[in-house]
Design a protein around this motif. Structure first.
Motif, PDB file in Angstrom:
ATOM      1  N   MET A 179       0.918  -1.196  -0.031  1.00 38.15           N
ATOM      2  CA  MET A 179      -0.051   0.090   0.001  1.00 38.15           C
ATOM      3  C   MET A 179       0.987   1.261  -0.100  1.00 38.15           C
ATOM      4  O   MET A 179       1.848   1.355   0.737  1.00 38.15           O
ATOM      5  N   PHE A 187      -6.574   6.995   3.884  1.00 39.68           N
ATOM      6  CA  PHE A 187      -7.711   6.148   3.484  1.00 39.68           C
ATOM      7  C   PHE A 187      -8.874   7.085   3.694  1.00 39.68           C
ATOM      8  O   PHE A 187      -8.943   8.093   4.358  1.00 39.68           O
ATOM      9  N   GLU A 191     -11.110   2.123   8.565  1.00 41.39           N
ATOM     10  CA  GLU A 191     -11.754   0.745   8.188  1.00 41.39           C
ATOM     11  C   GLU A 191     -12.172  -0.096   9.415  1.00 41.39           C
ATOM     12  O   GLU A 191     -11.248   0.060  10.535  1.00 41.39           O
ATOM     13  N   HIS A 193     -13.069  -4.244   9.631  1.00 43.03           N
ATOM     14  CA  HIS A 193     -13.390  -5.433   8.883  1.00 43.03           C
ATOM     15  C   HIS A 193     -12.959  -6.684   9.543  1.00 43.03           C
ATOM     16  O   HIS A 193     -11.963  -6.691  10.302  1.00 43.03           O
ATOM     17  N   HIS A 197      -4.664  -8.449   9.761  1.00 41.25           N
ATOM     18  CA  HIS A 197      -3.233  -7.773   9.037  1.00 41.25           C
ATOM     19  C   HIS A 197      -2.077  -8.090   9.783  1.00 41.25           C
ATOM     20  O   HIS A 197      -1.995  -7.800  10.850  1.00 41.25           O
ATOM     21  N   GLN A 231      -9.135   1.033  11.947  1.00 39.32           N
ATOM     22  CA  GLN A 231      -7.683   1.253  11.329  1.00 39.32           C
ATOM     23  C   GLN A 231      -7.772   2.440  10.434  1.00 39.32           C
ATOM     24  O   GLN A 231      -8.543   2.522   9.463  1.00 39.32           O
ATOM     25  N   TYR A 243       3.829   0.310   2.770  1.00 41.74           N
ATOM     26  CA  TYR A 243       4.052  -0.800   3.476  1.00 41.74           C
ATOM     27  C   TYR A 243       3.427  -1.948   2.906  1.00 41.74           C
ATOM     28  O   TYR A 243       2.774  -2.066   2.036  1.00 41.74           O
ATOM     29  N   LYS A 247      -3.067  -9.890   4.467  1.00 40.71           N
ATOM     30  CA  LYS A 247      -4.501  -9.939   4.558  1.00 40.71           C
ATOM     31  C   LYS A 247      -5.343 -11.178   4.325  1.00 40.71           C
ATOM     32  O   LYS A 247      -5.296 -11.576   3.177  1.00 40.71           O
TER      33      LYS A 247
END
Ligand code: UGY
Ligand code: MN
Length: 254
Positions: A179, A187, A191, A193, A197, A231, A243, A247
């Motif tokens: 990313m 972002f 997030e 979810h 990670h 996050q 980074y 996932k």
């Protein structure tokens, strides 16, 4: 006179481990020596002992070091070279991986690696139990590099992604993505979810939101995010940031 306390020993610790996330800068990590490795060690960063459902560590291999025997542990493996050159074998397939090179070794395929170079190798090493997908064949070994993986721009947000192992591939039960962020970008939302990670800062710096707290991240830092941890990442500094992100995806829950 008060006793001299070197900076960073007391009061400057950034390491943090909670029930569902952790921030682990490289300083303070201790290596594990393993029976299957020669002149090599692993700094474990995420394991089921802290609540993670996968294992991630930083592998260090000295010149001449590597696996003693081809490793047949029934797990799937991912290696990503950070520095040096590592010769990796997945069954009969082999590749010399320079920095940015990676290998995916499916469950049931023997893994071996050796450092034939003159400098120590640093690599990200992930392993986990493969969850098959009914109706889909198991994945084959894969080698590649960050350099050869296209960048997908995220609209005009200043962010980009590299899907090292592809995306939306139902044969796979995890993705490895880079990313990327231009300075000042973030972002579009916080997030939350089901996916878990493991994050390794490859370049630059930023602020990482974990639950309700912001943490400064620098190159080399590791973050574990368990399922449903709120996050967000905010790129600070002048150079942009990137980074590497594990996932777990594409599988139902019971
Ligand atoms: O794809 C992701 O889940 C990613 N955007 N999460 C993250 O970088 N923390
Ligand atoms: Mn995420």
């Amino acid at each position: 006179m008060p006793a001299f306390v070197p900076p960073g020993v007391i009061g400057h610790n950034r390491s943090l481990v909670t029930r569902n996330y952790a921030v682990l800068p490289p300083d303070g990590m201790f290596p594990s020596l393993l029976p299957g490795l020669r002149d090599a060690q692993v700094y474990y960063q995420a394991t089921p002992r802290m609540g993670a459902r996968f294992v991630q560590g930083r592998l260090e291999v000295l010149p001449g070091g590597g696996t003693r025997e081809p490793r047949q542990d029934g797990l799937e493996h991912f290696l990503f070279v950070l520095a040096g050159t590592l010769d990796v074998a997945a069954g009969r397939e082999t590749a010399a991986l320079a920095a940015g090179g990676f290998a995916y070794v499916p469950a049931g395929t023997a893994l071996s690696f050796v450092n034939r170079g003159t400098e120590a190798v640093q690599a990200v090493w992930i392993k986990r139990r493969y969850v098959p997908a009914p109706g889909h064949a198991a994945p084959a070994p894969r080698f590649g590099s960050r350099e050869a993986t296209p960048r997908t721009l995220v609209d005009d947000s200043g962010r980009w992604r590299q899907y090292l192992l592809g995306t939306a591939d139902m044969t796979m039960d995890f993705e490895m993505n880079v990313m990327g962020f231009a300075p000042g970008t973030h972002f579009h939302c916080v997030e939350t979810h089901i996916f878990e990670h493991g994050l390794v800062m490859l370049e630059g710096q930023g602020l990482q939101l974990l639950d309700r707290e912001w943490h400064e991240l620098w190159t080399g830092d590791f973050v574990w995010m368990g399922s449903f941890v709120p996050q967000q990442f905010y790129c600070t500094g002048w150079e942009g940031a990137a980074y590497l992100l594990y996932k777990d995806v594409n599988r139902d829950v019971e």
